[in-house]
Design an enzyme around this catalytic site. Sequence first.
Site, mmCIF file in Angstrom:
data_model
loop_
_atom_site.group_PDB
_atom_site.id
_atom_site.type_symbol
_atom_site.label_atom_id
_atom_site.label_comp_id
_atom_site.label_asym_id
_atom_site.label_seq_id
_atom_site.Cartn_x
_atom_site.Cartn_y
_atom_site.Cartn_z
ATOM 1 N N TYR A 25 0.839 -1.197 0.000
ATOM 2 C CA TYR A 25 0.000 0.000 0.000
ATOM 3 C C TYR A 25 0.877 1.251 0.000
ATOM 4 C CZ TYR A 25 -4.535 2.264 0.573
ATOM 5 O OH TYR A 25 -5.686 2.985 0.357
ATOM 6 N N ARG A 48 2.138 -7.051 5.306
ATOM 7 C CA ARG A 48 2.820 -7.819 6.347
ATOM 8 C C ARG A 48 2.300 -7.378 7.707
ATOM 9 N NH1 ARG A 48 6.354 -4.351 8.642
ATOM 10 N NH2 ARG A 48 7.094 -2.619 7.345
ATOM 11 N N SER A 51 2.642 -3.720 9.480
ATOM 12 C CA SER A 51 2.905 -2.698 8.466
ATOM 13 C C SER A 51 2.364 -1.343 8.901
ATOM 14 C CB SER A 51 2.264 -3.091 7.134
ATOM 15 O OG SER A 51 2.299 -2.018 6.219
ATOM 16 N N GLN A 86 10.322 -9.067 -3.075
ATOM 17 C CA GLN A 86 9.269 -9.822 -3.745
ATOM 18 C C GLN A 86 9.536 -11.320 -3.746
ATOM 19 O OE1 GLN A 86 8.012 -8.625 -7.655
ATOM 20 N NE2 GLN A 86 7.507 -6.538 -7.009
ATOM 21 N N HIS A 108 6.111 -4.113 -12.555
ATOM 22 C CA HIS A 108 7.500 -4.081 -13.031
ATOM 23 C C HIS A 108 7.937 -5.531 -13.187
ATOM 24 C CE1 HIS A 108 11.572 -2.985 -13.799
ATOM 25 N NE2 HIS A 108 12.033 -3.237 -12.592
ATOM 26 N N ASP A 191 13.398 -0.117 -18.588
ATOM 27 C CA ASP A 191 13.187 0.611 -17.339
ATOM 28 C C ASP A 191 14.490 0.735 -16.559
ATOM 29 O OD1 ASP A 191 10.985 1.622 -15.351
ATOM 30 O OD2 ASP A 191 12.247 0.300 -14.158
ATOM 31 N N GLU A 195 16.666 4.259 -15.882
ATOM 32 C CA GLU A 195 17.018 4.683 -14.528
ATOM 33 C C GLU A 195 18.522 4.880 -14.376
ATOM 34 O OE1 GLU A 195 13.423 2.288 -12.187
ATOM 35 O OE2 GLU A 195 15.436 1.458 -12.285
ATOM 36 N N GLU A 227 22.811 27.051 -11.204
ATOM 37 C CA GLU A 227 23.045 26.814 -12.625
ATOM 38 C C GLU A 227 22.999 25.338 -13.013
ATOM 39 O OE1 GLU A 227 22.912 29.189 -14.624
ATOM 40 O OE2 GLU A 227 23.023 30.782 -13.130
ATOM 41 N N GLU A 231 17.912 24.946 -11.867
ATOM 42 C CA GLU A 231 17.259 25.286 -13.131
ATOM 43 C C GLU A 231 16.957 24.063 -13.988
ATOM 44 O OE1 GLU A 231 19.046 28.518 -15.233
ATOM 45 O OE2 GLU A 231 19.357 29.699 -13.420
#
Length: 330
Positions: A25, A48, A51, A86, A108, A191, A195, A227, A231
């Site tokens: 969650y 779990r 949690s 997992q 994923h 993915d 990353e 800089e 930005e």
Amino acid sequence: MIHVYYDKDANLGLLEEKMIAVLGYGSQGHAQAQNLKDSGLNVIVGLRKGSSSWKKAESDGFRVFKTSEAVKRADIIQVLIPDEVQSRVYKEDIEPYLEEGNALVFSHGFNIHFGQIVPPDNVDIFMVAPKSPGHLVRRMYLEGKGVPGLLAVEQDYSGKAKELGLAYAKGIGCTKAGVIETTFKEETETDLFGEQAVLCGGVTSLVKAGFEVLVEAGYQPEIAYFECLNELKLIVDLMFEGGLTKMRHSISDTAQYGDLMVGPRIVNDNVKDEMRSVLKEIQSGEFAKKWILENKANRPVFNALTSKDENHLIEKVGKKLRDMMPWINE
């Protein structure tokens, strides 16, 4: 050829008689669970014992169970817990309670693609991956919109895994924006590459390097921060809204000339060669193996490098300057 699916391609009715267990969650878990519930589907949450999210999920109107109990009660199990835990949770709290015809869902593909989770042959395995953080998945749904998503089927025991995946995607709002069909392999490898080479690893290293060069040359760290880091958001927002073209239309001609002439000197062929090496390490499973072993060893390298960057001058200067800009958190 790319395949994109929308609301008209998905039948939410396929899920109406199913019990969906959302395991976890956090960012995605709370968003997907609430969107599914608001779409009229039967949703429970699995967590779990102990949690910190248990009370939050209950206050949002869910029945919450221990992970194993949620799996027992469910037809469709969405696994939205961190990649690194997992595999263990699957072996202890999911696998023993799977039944023929269940569906395992992921957002994923890491653990399926790299063989850390190997489900039985008599269940469906598919992925529905919103391409936005959880808070945006929820916000867009509440506004009657949606965020784009990805759909992949790894195992189609029922013969309806793709249809179930599209129905799930509709339940969380993704088919309003469009769902692109992919594979677990493609989603996982791209993915991780994004990353490592661009979004996280590439950007943070580029920002730190630019900051360090200016400070080492005698410029004030505060000016270097503005800089090289502050930005950055302005530029990325323009690219997000309209690609490279909108960004270049929005900056000065001097900035664009510097972009065109100097950018390729910084990200040169050597950098692209290194990117290709990074991609090969991902494709071969070398990165996954290192990350799995790092977790088994209680993350000594991960923790040391994280601590080092947390104590970098750019972080100290940044905190001081952000305190001068209270509107950032508004």
